[in-house]
Design a protein around this motif. Structure first.
Motif, short mmCIF file in Angstrom:
data_model
loop_
_atom_site.label_atom_id
_atom_site.label_comp_id
_atom_site.label_asym_id
_atom_site.label_seq_id
_atom_site.Cartn_x
_atom_site.Cartn_y
_atom_site.Cartn_z
N GLN A 152 0.82 -1.03 0.07
CA GLN A 152 -0.05 -0.08 0.07
C GLN A 152 0.77 1.27 -0.10
O GLN A 152 1.87 1.19 0.24
CB GLN A 152 -0.86 0.04 1.11
N TRP A 164 -3.23 3.77 -2.57
CA TRP A 164 -3.37 2.57 -3.10
C TRP A 164 -3.20 1.19 -2.37
O TRP A 164 -2.48 1.40 -1.32
CB TRP A 164 -2.60 2.63 -4.45
N LEU A 175 -5.56 -4.18 -7.80
CA LEU A 175 -4.98 -2.80 -6.99
C LEU A 175 -6.40 -2.14 -6.91
O LEU A 175 -7.10 -1.68 -8.04
CB LEU A 175 -4.13 -2.25 -8.16
N VAL A 177 -7.38 2.20 -6.13
CA VAL A 177 -6.67 3.30 -6.06
C VAL A 177 -7.62 4.29 -5.65
O VAL A 177 -8.95 4.19 -6.33
CB VAL A 177 -6.12 3.92 -7.29
N ALA A 191 -1.34 8.97 -9.49
CA ALA A 191 -2.17 7.62 -9.54
C ALA A 191 -1.87 6.86 -10.94
O ALA A 191 -1.79 5.89 -11.06
CB ALA A 191 -3.56 7.93 -9.80
N VAL A 194 1.29 4.78 -10.43
CA VAL A 194 0.97 3.67 -9.76
C VAL A 194 0.20 2.54 -10.64
O VAL A 194 0.52 1.46 -10.73
CB VAL A 194 -0.11 4.17 -8.50
N VAL A 195 -0.78 2.87 -11.33
CA VAL A 195 -1.56 1.99 -12.22
C VAL A 195 -0.51 1.37 -12.88
O VAL A 195 -0.49 0.06 -13.32
CB VAL A 195 -2.90 2.58 -12.97
N THR A 203 -7.51 -3.06 -11.96
CA THR A 203 -7.66 -1.97 -11.07
C THR A 203 -8.97 -1.51 -10.89
O THR A 203 -9.78 -1.24 -11.81
CB THR A 203 -6.62 -0.78 -11.56
N VAL A 205 -10.86 1.75 -9.54
CA VAL A 205 -10.72 3.16 -9.20
C VAL A 205 -11.98 3.47 -8.15
O VAL A 205 -12.95 3.49 -8.79
CB VAL A 205 -10.36 4.13 -10.13
#
Length: 338
Positions: A152, A164, A175, A177, A191, A194-195, A203, A205
């Protein structure tokens, strides 16, 4: 949730208070939700989304307690991998309200991971605008939250509004976020990095204001009439705020690993769904839920979303642990693919 000028907020809260005053608590307790039928070998998991809880915290904290108590009890039976809060945890950024919210949410501590999104009501307000100051980090400190996740991080040390987490789930980790209300350009750039770092991990969001009830994204350029666009709440300095269409262009569209976007905030009937297809053929499903204009500030409805990773399918159901009741209309009981 939404709110414009102070007078509008006050009028809405007064209206909600009148509804709450006449609402009788049901005698029956929450009932279990049966797991959807599936092949024994098919990996599935559930995600619970908590829409705006601001009026529960302000006026009926027992409803928020009923939601989190039910989640804790159904953690194993419903294969709940994690919980997300879609923002407007509280109605006003005060110690009293954050203490009530913490009482409810901490029923999940050590039971199931949960991720919070900061809504406009979760911030301090100066005149007609909100600030980026919030007591959220006092009552949900990052140092404690870090024990919930093996992997994280946060955009700013000690602040969880932009965070995240990698969360294990049957069929593979996800994941998650979480983005602040009307995220800044610098936050979206963070972000995006991170992605990309975790691609191709799927992911989700999470952000408070993204989708309108008509199934379109907030767009201050092409839809200036939208009442609840984040640009109406924050100073419009360059790079200081982004709405749904901005988030789509800068984060979601360029990253094909983003499969799901969840949000609250919008009034109206409190629901909306949009499936968008990127030029490469990948899909992302964007889902809005917010029931604060229902009786009792939302009647305790939450979203129970069962994921079937092998089919890239999500079955969405809407249930109130407080009323022990489902919403069965097509806006609240549906299946989407990502």
């Amino acid at each position: 949730m939404t709110a414009g000028p102070r007078a509008t907020i006050g009028a809405r809260l007064t209206s909600a208070s009148l509804l709450l005053a006449t609402f009788a608590s049901p005698a029956c307790g929450p009932a279990p939700v049966a797991a959807a039928e599936r092949a024994p070998s098919e990996p599935t998991f559930s995600v619970v989304a908590l829409p705006d809880t601001q009026y529960y915290v302000a006026l009926r904290p027992e409803i928020f307690d009923a939601q989190t108590r039910w989640i804790a009890r159904r953690r194993v039976a419903d294969d709940i991998a994690f919980v997300v809060h879609e923002g407007d945890v509280v109605d006003a950024d005060t110690p009293e309200q954050w203490a009530r919210a913490a009482h409810s949410l901490r029923m999940l501590d050590g039971v199931v991971p949960y991720v919070l999104s900061a809504g406009n009501h979760d911030y301090d307000r100066v005149g007609s605008h909100i600030t980026r100051s919030t007591l959220m980090n006092v009552y949900f400190p990052a140092a404690i939250r870090s024990t919930e996740f093996r992997q994280q991080g946060t955009y700013e040390p000690g602040r969880i509004e932009n965070s995240w987490q990698v969360i294990p789930a049957p069929g593979g980790s996800w994941l998650v976020v979480s983005l602040e209300f009307g995220p800044r350009d610098a936050v979206l750039a963070w972000a995006d990095a991170v992605v990309k770092r975790f691609a191709p991990m799927p992911t989700l969001v999470l952000t408070h204001a993204y989708l309108a009830a008509d199934g379109t994204r907030y767009d201050h350029v092409r839809r200036p009439e939208q009442l609840w666009n984040p640009y109406r709440y924050l100073p419009r300095a360059v790079g200081a705020v982004n709405d749904g269409e901005d988030i789509w262009r800068k984060l979601v569209l360029p990253n094909d690993s983003v499969r799901v976007v969840l949000c609250g905030h919008e009034l109206g009937d409190g629901t909306g769904v949009l499936t968008s297809v990127r030029p490469d053929g990948t899909k992302v499903v964007q889902i809005l839920a917010n029931y604060q204009t229902d009786a009792a500030g939302g009647d305790g409805y939450l979203r129970l979303m069962q994921f079937r990773p092998s089919e890239r399918e999500v079955r969405v159901r809407t249930y109130s642990p407080y009323l022990d009741r489902f919403k069965n209309d097509e806006s609240n009981d549906f299946t989407v693919t990502y």
